[in-house]
Design a protein around this motif. Structure first.
Motif, PDB file in Angstrom:
ATOM      1  N   VAL A   1       0.544  -0.953  -0.107  1.00  0.00           N
ATOM      2  CA  VAL A   1       0.449  -0.376   0.040  1.00  0.00           C
ATOM      3  C   VAL A   1       1.046   1.169   0.200  1.00  0.00           C
ATOM      4  O   VAL A   1       1.789   1.440   1.180  1.00  0.00           O
ATOM      5  N   MET A   2       0.413   2.569  -0.585  1.00  0.00           N
ATOM      6  CA  MET A   2       1.080   3.410  -0.898  1.00  0.00           C
ATOM      7  C   MET A   2       0.403   4.457  -0.590  1.00  0.00           C
ATOM      8  O   MET A   2      -0.333   4.651  -1.406  1.00  0.00           O
ATOM      9  N   ALA A   3       1.041   5.593   0.114  1.00  0.00           N
ATOM     10  CA  ALA A   3       0.002   6.841   0.265  1.00  0.00           C
ATOM     11  C   ALA A   3       0.799   7.739  -0.314  1.00  0.00           C
ATOM     12  O   ALA A   3       1.260   7.862  -0.368  1.00  0.00           O
ATOM     13  N   ILE A   4      -1.042   8.794  -1.624  1.00  0.00           N
ATOM     14  CA  ILE A   4      -0.013   9.486  -1.404  1.00  0.00           C
ATOM     15  C   ILE A   4      -0.135  10.604  -2.540  1.00  0.00           C
ATOM     16  O   ILE A   4      -1.612  10.955  -1.786  1.00  0.00           O
ATOM     17  N   ALA A   5      -0.018  12.344  -0.924  1.00  0.00           N
ATOM     18  CA  ALA A   5      -0.535  12.960  -0.527  1.00  0.00           C
ATOM     19  C   ALA A   5       0.244  14.283  -0.477  1.00  0.00           C
ATOM     20  O   ALA A   5       1.813  14.594  -0.894  1.00  0.00           O
ATOM     21  N   ALA A   6      -0.898  15.062  -0.631  1.00  0.00           N
ATOM     22  CA  ALA A   6       0.270  16.502  -1.135  1.00  0.00           C
ATOM     23  C   ALA A   6       0.880  16.818   0.064  1.00  0.00           C
ATOM     24  O   ALA A   6       2.414  17.733  -0.217  1.00  0.00           O
ATOM     25  N   HIS A   7       0.778  16.105   1.662  1.00  0.00           N
ATOM     26  CA  HIS A   7       1.753  16.833   2.966  1.00  0.00           C
ATOM     27  C   HIS A   7       1.819  16.020   3.222  1.00  0.00           C
ATOM     28  O   HIS A   7       1.086  15.309   3.497  1.00  0.00           O
ATOM     29  N   PRO A   8       2.888  15.728   4.305  1.00  0.00           N
ATOM     30  CA  PRO A   8       3.017  14.518   5.433  1.00  0.00           C
ATOM     31  C   PRO A   8       1.742  14.411   6.031  1.00  0.00           C
ATOM     32  O   PRO A   8       1.580  12.903   6.486  1.00  0.00           O
TER      33      PRO A   8
ATOM     34  N   LYS B   1      10.904   9.388  11.144  1.00  0.00           N
ATOM     35  CA  LYS B   1      10.020   8.839  12.893  1.00  0.00           C
ATOM     36  C   LYS B   1       9.085   7.998  12.158  1.00  0.00           C
ATOM     37  O   LYS B   1       9.308   7.127  13.152  1.00  0.00           O
ATOM     38  N   ALA B   2       7.816   8.868  12.289  1.00  0.00           N
ATOM     39  CA  ALA B   2       6.826   7.830  12.112  1.00  0.00           C
ATOM     40  C   ALA B   2       6.680   6.767  11.051  1.00  0.00           C
ATOM     41  O   ALA B   2       5.913   5.377  11.285  1.00  0.00           O
ATOM     42  N   ALA B   3       7.544   6.896   9.918  1.00  0.00           N
ATOM     43  CA  ALA B   3       7.725   5.613   9.094  1.00  0.00           C
ATOM     44  C   ALA B   3       7.904   4.916   9.548  1.00  0.00           C
ATOM     45  O   ALA B   3       7.619   3.515   9.500  1.00  0.00           O
ATOM     46  N   ALA B   4       9.222   4.506  10.279  1.00  0.00           N
ATOM     47  CA  ALA B   4      10.059   3.911  11.144  1.00  0.00           C
ATOM     48  C   ALA B   4       8.953   3.125  12.198  1.00  0.00           C
ATOM     49  O   ALA B   4       9.317   1.792  12.176  1.00  0.00           O
ATOM     50  N   ILE B   5       8.343   4.307  13.256  1.00  0.00           N
ATOM     51  CA  ILE B   5       7.323   2.763  14.346  1.00  0.00           C
ATOM     52  C   ILE B   5       5.965   2.145  12.967  1.00  0.00           C
ATOM     53  O   ILE B   5       5.945   1.464  13.674  1.00  0.00           O
ATOM     54  N   ILE B   6       5.557   2.562  12.092  1.00  0.00           N
ATOM     55  CA  ILE B   6       4.410   1.620  11.314  1.00  0.00           C
ATOM     56  C   ILE B   6       5.979   0.471  10.304  1.00  0.00           C
ATOM     57  O   ILE B   6       4.528  -0.046   9.495  1.00  0.00           O
ATOM     58  N   GLY B   7       6.972   0.501  10.537  1.00  0.00           N
ATOM     59  CA  GLY B   7       7.793  -0.082   9.239  1.00  0.00           C
ATOM     60  C   GLY B   7       7.541   0.352   8.171  1.00  0.00           C
ATOM     61  O   GLY B   7       7.392  -0.643   7.068  1.00  0.00           O
ATOM     62  N   ALA B   8       7.209   1.352   7.811  1.00  0.00           N
ATOM     63  CA  ALA B   8       7.347   1.652   6.233  1.00  0.00           C
ATOM     64  C   ALA B   8       8.247   3.406   5.800  1.00  0.00           C
ATOM     65  O   ALA B   8       9.060   3.211   6.899  1.00  0.00           O
ATOM     66  N   LYS B   9       8.270   2.852   5.008  1.00  0.00           N
ATOM     67  CA  LYS B   9       9.376   4.450   4.151  1.00  0.00           C
ATOM     68  C   LYS B   9       8.535   5.525   3.793  1.00  0.00           C
ATOM     69  O   LYS B   9       7.831   5.430   3.186  1.00  0.00           O
ATOM     70  N   ALA B  10      10.071   6.796   4.501  1.00  0.00           N
ATOM     71  CA  ALA B  10       9.201   8.528   4.657  1.00  0.00           C
ATOM     72  C   ALA B  10       9.446   8.444   2.972  1.00  0.00           C
ATOM     73  O   ALA B  10      10.351   8.497   2.531  1.00  0.00           O
ATOM     74  N   LEU B  11       8.503   9.037   1.905  1.00  0.00           N
ATOM     75  CA  LEU B  11       9.280   8.935   0.890  1.00  0.00           C
ATOM     76  C   LEU B  11       8.434  10.952   0.889  1.00  0.00           C
ATOM     77  O   LEU B  11       7.433  11.011   1.056  1.00  0.00           O
ATOM     78  N   SER B  12       9.513  11.803   0.996  1.00  0.00           N
ATOM     79  CA  SER B  12       8.872  12.985   0.150  1.00  0.00           C
ATOM     80  C   SER B  12       9.780  14.053  -1.188  1.00  0.00           C
ATOM     81  O   SER B  12      11.267  13.940  -1.044  1.00  0.00           O
ATOM     82  N   LEU B  13       8.860  14.805  -1.622  1.00  0.00           N
ATOM     83  CA  LEU B  13       9.146  15.486  -2.469  1.00  0.00           C
ATOM     84  C   LEU B  13       9.189  16.431  -2.645  1.00  0.00           C
ATOM     85  O   LEU B  13       8.409  17.214  -1.049  1.00  0.00           O
TER      86      LEU B  13
ATOM     87  N   SER C   1       4.563   2.621   2.333  1.00  0.00           N
ATOM     88  CA  SER C   1       5.130   3.558   1.474  1.00  0.00           C
ATOM     89  C   SER C   1       4.235   5.137   1.599  1.00  0.00           C
ATOM     90  O   SER C   1       3.234   5.056   1.370  1.00  0.00           O
ATOM     91  N   LEU C   2       5.052   6.252   1.914  1.00  0.00           N
ATOM     92  CA  LEU C   2       3.871   7.378   2.480  1.00  0.00           C
ATOM     93  C   LEU C   2       5.221   8.197   1.397  1.00  0.00           C
ATOM     94  O   LEU C   2       5.771   8.709   2.098  1.00  0.00           O
ATOM     95  N   LEU C   3       4.743   8.861   0.501  1.00  0.00           N
ATOM     96  CA  LEU C   3       5.085   9.596  -0.013  1.00  0.00           C
ATOM     97  C   LEU C   3       3.468  11.290  -0.072  1.00  0.00           C
ATOM     98  O   LEU C   3       2.935  11.009  -0.241  1.00  0.00           O
ATOM     99  N   SER C   4       4.952  12.250  -0.016  1.00  0.00           N
ATOM    100  CA  SER C   4       4.169  13.845  -0.096  1.00  0.00           C
ATOM    101  C   SER C   4       5.222  14.146  -0.501  1.00  0.00           C
ATOM    102  O   SER C   4       6.233  14.661  -1.116  1.00  0.00           O
ATOM    103  N   LEU C   5       3.918  15.246  -1.533  1.00  0.00           N
ATOM    104  CA  LEU C   5       4.719  16.108  -2.954  1.00  0.00           C
ATOM    105  C   LEU C   5       5.043  16.687  -1.868  1.00  0.00           C
ATOM    106  O   LEU C   5       6.036  18.094  -3.311  1.00  0.00           O
ATOM    107  N   SER C   6       4.814  17.191  -1.010  1.00  0.00           N
ATOM    108  CA  SER C   6       5.099  18.974  -0.350  1.00  0.00           C
ATOM    109  C   SER C   6       5.972  18.289   0.639  1.00  0.00           C
ATOM    110  O   SER C   6       5.308  17.829   1.232  1.00  0.00           O
ATOM    111  N   LEU C   7       7.104  19.514   1.655  1.00  0.00           N
ATOM    112  CA  LEU C   7       6.856  18.700   3.157  1.00  0.00           C
ATOM    113  C   LEU C   7       5.557  19.502   3.970  1.00  0.00           C
ATOM    114  O   LEU C   7       5.758  19.617   4.807  1.00  0.00           O
ATOM    115  N   GLY C   8       5.020  20.371   3.488  1.00  0.00           N
ATOM    116  CA  GLY C   8       4.016  21.132   4.031  1.00  0.00           C
ATOM    117  C   GLY C   8       4.313  22.247   4.628  1.00  0.00           C
ATOM    118  O   GLY C   8       4.111  22.269   6.410  1.00  0.00           O
TER     119      GLY C   8
END
Ligand SMILES: [Zn+2]
Length: 275
Positions: A51-58, A109-121, A80-87
């Motif tokens: 599952v990948m979350a794709i959002a405008a902001h973290p 930090k949050a991604a590590a807690i749930i064992g996922a990967k944080a991706l930021s544009l 994985s969780l992708l945010s297009l902006s850092l907010g």
């Protein structure tokens, strides 16, 4: 919390609503009194194995879309969780650059807690552009992380960045799945898209799917608390809202804790075969 040995997905169809469950000890998303009869297919939903979350902001990625990602990793899959902006313009008091760095750290930090990967544009907060460059960038990340399910913003948001994300993703998913479009990674077809139950995207949101998040509720809320804004420091009480929403959605789906999701119209089409 259910032991991992008892993990199983139950798919319950009730009219046009579907309940997706990790089996829990008490509530199993069974039919509520007075509801129309529902079917229980008992099948495992493989679409939640990546599952990948794709959002405008973290904040959107973790607060409104993070629980389904946590379900994927809880099941031994990928998230994985992708945010297009850092907010980065989200704080009324902290300078933009500093706040952007804080947001990036919190996401990690949050991604590590749930064992996922944080991706930021790093498209500018409030000014996420709708252009081919952004669409191909997201396309490439979809091809790289190969999600089967994407959770994202619905169309009806009052926030321009959220609407931009919706428009970008619509084409990015199409590009990602097009074999004749040659990029670094081969084509990847996303199986399902869900729009999140986001307080900023409420216009036109209709829940048609309930996902049982009982087993991940604690780790997901712990992950969210890595962000200062979770506690209301930017003016909206995210913790109160999304914490109690999981309870309310759980009541409606007869899970202990749940998130509601909305399918795109074409995904709601059913094919019923007559033998
Ligand atoms: Zn947002």
């Amino acid at each position: 919390m259910s032991p991992t040995t008892r993990r199983s997905f139950l798919t319950l169809a009730s009219g046009s609503a579907v309940a997706l469950s990790l089996e829990t000890a008490d509530l199993k998303g069974e039919q509520l009194p007075g509801q129309p009869p529902s079917q229980n297919s008992g099948s495992q939903d493989k679409n939640f194995s990546n599952v990948m979350a794709i959002a405008a902001h973290p904040g959107d990625a973790f607060f409104a879309m993070g629980a389904p990602v946590a379900v994927a990793t809880h099941l031994g899959g990928q998230g994985s969780l992708l945010s297009l902006s850092l907010g980065e313009k989200g704080s009324p008091t902290i300078p933009t650059e500093q706040y952007g760095a804080m947001q990036r750290e919190a996401a990690k930090k949050a991604a590590a807690i749930i064992g996922a990967k944080a991706l930021s544009l790093t498209y500018p907060d409030g000014e996420i552009p709708i252009n081919e460059e952004a669409k191909f960038t997201v396309c490439d990340l979809i091809r790289q992380y190969k999600p089967l399910t994407i959770v994202t913003h619905g169309k009806g948001s009052w926030h321009k960045d959220h609407r931009a994300c919706y428009d970008i993703l619509d084409d990015a998913i199409f590009y990602a799945g097009l074999p004749s479009l040659v990029r670094k990674e081969p084509a990847h077809g996303v199986t399902r898209v869900f729009y999140a139950d986001n307080w900023e995207d409420a216009t036109g949101f209709t829940a048609d799917t309930y996902l049982d998040i009982t087993a991940v509720f604690e780790s997901w809320t712990n992950a969210c608390s890595a962000f200062p804004m979770w506690r209301g420091e930017t003016g909206f009480r995210y913790n109160d809202y999304y914490g109690s929403l999981a309870i309310a959605r759980g009541c409606l789906s007869n899970f202990h804790r749940a998130v509601a999701l909305m399918s795109p119209a074409e995904q709601r089409v059913q094919h019923i075969r007559t033998p």
